[in-house]
Design a protein around this motif. Structure first.
Motif, mmCIF file in Angstrom:
data_model
loop_
_atom_site.group_PDB
_atom_site.id
_atom_site.type_symbol
_atom_site.label_atom_id
_atom_site.label_comp_id
_atom_site.label_asym_id
_atom_site.label_seq_id
_atom_site.Cartn_x
_atom_site.Cartn_y
_atom_site.Cartn_z
ATOM 1 N N UNK A 677 0.830 -1.210 0.000
ATOM 2 C CA UNK A 677 0.000 0.000 0.000
ATOM 3 C C UNK A 677 0.861 1.256 0.000
ATOM 4 N N UNK A 678 1.954 1.246 0.780
ATOM 5 C CA UNK A 678 2.834 2.427 0.813
ATOM 6 C C UNK A 678 3.450 2.643 -0.571
ATOM 7 N N UNK A 679 3.926 1.555 -1.205
ATOM 8 C CA UNK A 679 4.516 1.684 -2.539
ATOM 9 C C UNK A 679 3.493 2.216 -3.549
ATOM 10 N N UNK A 680 2.233 1.716 -3.446
ATOM 11 C CA UNK A 680 1.197 2.172 -4.383
ATOM 12 C C UNK A 680 0.876 3.653 -4.178
ATOM 13 N N UNK A 681 0.831 4.095 -2.899
ATOM 14 C CA UNK A 681 0.547 5.512 -2.629
ATOM 15 C C UNK A 681 1.622 6.400 -3.239
ATOM 16 N N UNK A 682 2.894 6.037 -3.034
ATOM 17 C CA UNK A 682 3.992 6.854 -3.567
ATOM 18 C C UNK A 682 3.978 6.829 -5.091
ATOM 19 N N UNK A 683 3.665 5.658 -5.703
ATOM 20 C CA UNK A 683 3.574 5.588 -7.166
ATOM 21 C C UNK A 683 2.481 6.528 -7.699
ATOM 22 N N UNK A 684 1.314 6.559 -6.998
ATOM 23 C CA UNK A 684 0.237 7.457 -7.430
ATOM 24 C C UNK A 684 0.689 8.909 -7.386
ATOM 25 N N UNK A 685 1.363 9.298 -6.277
ATOM 26 C CA UNK A 685 1.801 10.689 -6.143
ATOM 27 C C UNK A 685 2.871 11.031 -7.177
#
Length: 799
Positions: A677-685
């Protein structure tokens, strides 16, 4: 023979008389010396007492000044906490307005913390402060605890490490906060042992062994049981004492030398010469001591010559050895290359104006800042003869000025980062400083200037105001409706110096909610009247309400099922389309022939991948809305998923000509979170940042600890976001409106998914942007928040 005997007897009598006179003269001289020595000793003692009193008085004044600054900081923090708490803003707004505060929460929330924890100790301290009518205290863990009771009546507490409120102390200084048995100190570690011996009261001087003493002064803080104490290492003998001792010695030696000269009947010229030489030598020696103690030296230069005379102190400051003549070119060699041209220009200009005052950096290691002063002296015929002056070490002054400028820059950046209008006025109601929002909101871009009067601004801003209403509870609070359909709550508060602070907060959403509530109340009253008129329709209305509710629930369920089924059904053929188009694009089974086919295959693959990403976003959002999305929190290194996301998307950024910089704080604690989830959040940003940043821009990813949270921020130098669009972003399918922004593809789900993932971890997402300059999107996650949140959810399900 008789005559010889008489002569001999006369000589003996004369010798005896001379001896008696000589003895009386010696005793007289000794008495004079003793009296003068006693007088000088008493004078020295009196001056020492006066110097000690002056030292304690100065120390007490400095301590009160520092205590005043801490009280001012507490006043500012309390005002901002109340202001933000009354307006219902988030806690991140408080930490943005007062960076030195780590945590702000209600007293009731803090009392729920385990005993012995940081928040638990702070809650006990805050309870004691409220019982005694105080606002500021120290917890047993060494934190500063600030208590404030807003209009809502719910006590709020703010926690900050004491070190952030204590100013930086020079060597030999130590600041200590004293509250009962608690002692918190900062400064020279060699003075730590003095903290336990501090007693709040009158300033005092006490010996600590050897030739050192410690001066201590304390000042109580207003509305607080805490006292601020400053301790300074005060040597028993300082350079001033040695110089004073030398002067007293000279004062005592001068008459002794004169009397001895009279006794020995030396010639007046020889005696005058010896005394003059002695005085010159002593004066030179004293001057040398003074110059070395003050880190200074003197220089001389003939305007028509090419050599400069430097004293020993001046030579040391310039990185040379010994006093003497030095060629002007060699002097310039000791000046930093960046300052040599200016130094040469100053020396040339000095020939015409007759004086020099400049500063420059030397090439010594470490380099120091030197100030050079001097003027041209004239002879008896008023003809210029010689330049003379001093050089001073001003490194500490330069460093202090740089620190003040840096602090001012940080303050200005914080004020400019505040989204609401801000203005500062002096004691005569003249404008000192304002931020960009103040000028834009009130349409004063061409009007504002330093020194303009408060009344003039009130008149000039009338064109931008549609309506204005003064608060009945606070005469200094005004609710303003702008011509742009926005509402501002403007508060004016006096400063301790007699000035005025104007702060505005955007309350458009609150006003709209109040208006909607008013309309709803009217509708409810109308409905009640209708019900009173037709009580027989109550059953029919209840039945129809139940039917509509069932329809709405069925529609919501049908929507979720439809999105899940459609997403699944669409992904299956899309995977085939993407796979086959990738085979065609890479010509795995041989060349396609015409190059356009390969280009079309690449277009099909790109479009298919984009559509698949959109479907995945819609499916994840549907899961979150249905409550079926879960996370698996584990202790992880917070930098690891961020670094993985940066590496995954770096190629996309490089293809667009954008640099990505990862700035991670070393030694971060483990974060209890879901790695994926942390990796996905940073990828979105990062995807959003790359999308809205032009070629040649920079994206900075920051990972650091802020209090009990891990802060992950993505800052770009892109097109930015208009201020009016910030509140509605991070909602599903919301994007910035406007023809310019529609050139960027996307569903508007990236920020919404990121916000949902952050809230599932117990954190939050924040947005800040300046249109045309860039945007910062940050995620704040509690270090152990995910597991605690999951445990709370489990306990609710069991209950």
């Amino acid at each position: 023979m008789a005559d010889d005997r008489v002569i001999a007897e006369g000589l003996t009598v004369a010798d005896k008389a001379s001896a008696r006179v000589s003895a009386r003269l010696k005793w007289t001289i000794l008495a004079i010396i003793v009296l003068m020595a006693g007088a000088l000793g008493l004078k020295a003692w009196e001056e020492r007492q006066g110097a000690d009193i002056a030292t304690l008085s100065t120390l007490e004044g400095d301590t009160r000044a520092i205590a005043g600054r801490m009280e001012g900081r507490a006043d500012t923090a309390e005002t901002v906490i109340r202001l933000v708490a009354d307006t219902g803003s988030s806690r991140s707004a408080i930490t943005a307005a007062v960076p030195s505060i780590d945590t702000v929460l209600s007293l009731s929330d803090a009392q729920q913390s385990p005993a012995g924890s940081r928040l638990g100790d702070a809650a006990e301290t805050a309870t004691s402060l409220l019982e005694n009518g105080h606002r500021l205290g120290i917890s047993s863990r060494g934190d500063i605890v600030l208590v404030s009771t807003p209009k809502s009546g719910t006590p709020m507490i703010a926690i900050a490490p004491a070190a952030t409120w204590l100013p930086v102390s020079a060597s030999g200084h130590r600041l200590t906060l004293v509250s009962g048995s608690h002692r918190i100190g900062a400064g020279d570690p060699s003075l730590e042992a003095t903290d336990s011996a501090i007693h709040v009261g009158r300033p005092s001087l006490r010996s600590v062994g050897g030739l050192n003493r410690i001066a201590t002064a304390c000042a109580p803080l207003d509305r607080s049981p805490v006292a601020l104490c400053e301790s300074v290492l005060h040597p028993l003998f300082k350079m001033d004492d040695l110089i004073r001792l030398l002067i007293f010695t000279l004062l005592l030696a001068a008459p002794v030398l004169a009397i001895i000269g009279l006794m020995n009947r030396l010639s007046q010229e020889e005696t005058a010469t010896i005394i003059e030489e002695t005085r010159d030598d002593e004066a030179d020696r004293i001057m040398g001591l003074v110059m070395r103690g003050a880190r200074a030296g003197y220089w001389e230069w003939a305007p028509g010559g090419t050599s400069v005379f430097l004293s020993e102190g001046a030579s040391q400051l310039l990185g040379l050895e010994g006093a003497g003549m030095l060629d002007a070119r060699n002097l310039l060699v000791q000046v930093h290359p960046e300052h040599q041209a200016r130094m040469l220009e100053t020396l040339e200009k000095a020939r015409s104006i007759g004086w020099i005052q400049t500063s420059f950096l030397t090439i010594s290691q470490p380099p120091i800042w030197v100030e050079m002063r001097g003027s041209l002296s004239n002879d008896a015929d008023n003809q210029p003869t010689l330049f003379g002056g001093i050089v001073l070490d001003i490194t500490e002054r330069k460093q202090s000025e740089d620190r003040v400028k840096a602090a001012e820059r940080r303050l200005r950046a914080a004020i400019e980062g505040f989204t609401g209008p801000f203005a500062l006025w002096d004691h005569r109601q003249r404008l000192l400083y304002w931020n960009r929002a103040f000028a834009l909101d009130f349409g004063l871009q061409d009007t504002l200037r330093p020194g303009i009067g408060h009344d003039t601004i009130m008149i000039a801003r009338a064109g931008a105001i549609r309506a204005e209403k003064q608060s009945t509870e606070d005469p200094r609070t005004t609710l303003i409706e702008l011509q742009s359909d926005r509402w501002l709550k403007v508060v004016e508060r006096p400063t301790p110096e007699g000035g005025l602070i104007t702060v505005g907060i955007d309350v458009t959403e609150n006003v709209e909610k109040e208006e909607a509530l008013r309309r709803q109340k009217q509708s409810m009253r109308k409905a009640v009247l209708d019900l009173e008129r037709s009580e027989g329709r109550a059953g029919e209305l209840a039945r129809r309400y139940s039917e509509e509710k069932a329809k709405a629930e069925h529609a919501a369920h049908t929507k979720s099922v439809f999105l899940a089924n459609m997403s699944h059904e669409l992904r299956t053929p899309l995977n085939a389309i993407n796979g086959f188009s990738e085979i065609l694009a890479h010509e795995l089974y041989g060349p396609l022939g015409d190059a356009r086919y390969k280009g079309y295959a690449h277009d099909i693959l790109t479009s298919g991948q984009h559509l698949l990403d959109m479907i995945n976003d819609i499916l994840e959002m549907a899961k979150i809305e249905a409550g079926k999305m879960t996370i698996n929190p584990q202790p992880i290194d917070p930098v690891d998923p961020v670094d993985a996301a940066v590496r995954m998307i770096r190629r996309k950024a490089e293809d667009k000509g954008i640099a990505i910089v990862l700035d991670a704080q070393p030694g971060l604690p483990d974060l209890d979170a879901d790695h994926r989830a942390i990796r996905q959040m940073v990828l979105n940003l990062l995807s959003n940042a790359i999308k809205f940043t032009d070629a040649g821009g920079t994206i900075t990813v920051s990972v650091e600890q802020r209090g009990p949270d891990i802060y992950i921020g993505v800052t770009d130098t892109g097109i930015g976001i208009p201020m009016e669009d910030l509140p509605r972003l991070a909602k599903p399918f919301e994007q910035v409106s406007g023809s310019r922004d529609r050139n960027y593809e996307g569903t508007g789900l990236g920020l919404a998914l990121t916000k949902s993932f952050a809230e599932m971890h117990g954190g939050h997402l924040s947005l800040s942007s300046i249109e045309g300059e860039g945007t910062t999107v940050a995620i704040s996650l509690p270090i152990s928040g995910a597991s605690e949140l999951a445990a709370e959810d489990d306990s609710r399900e069991v209950a």
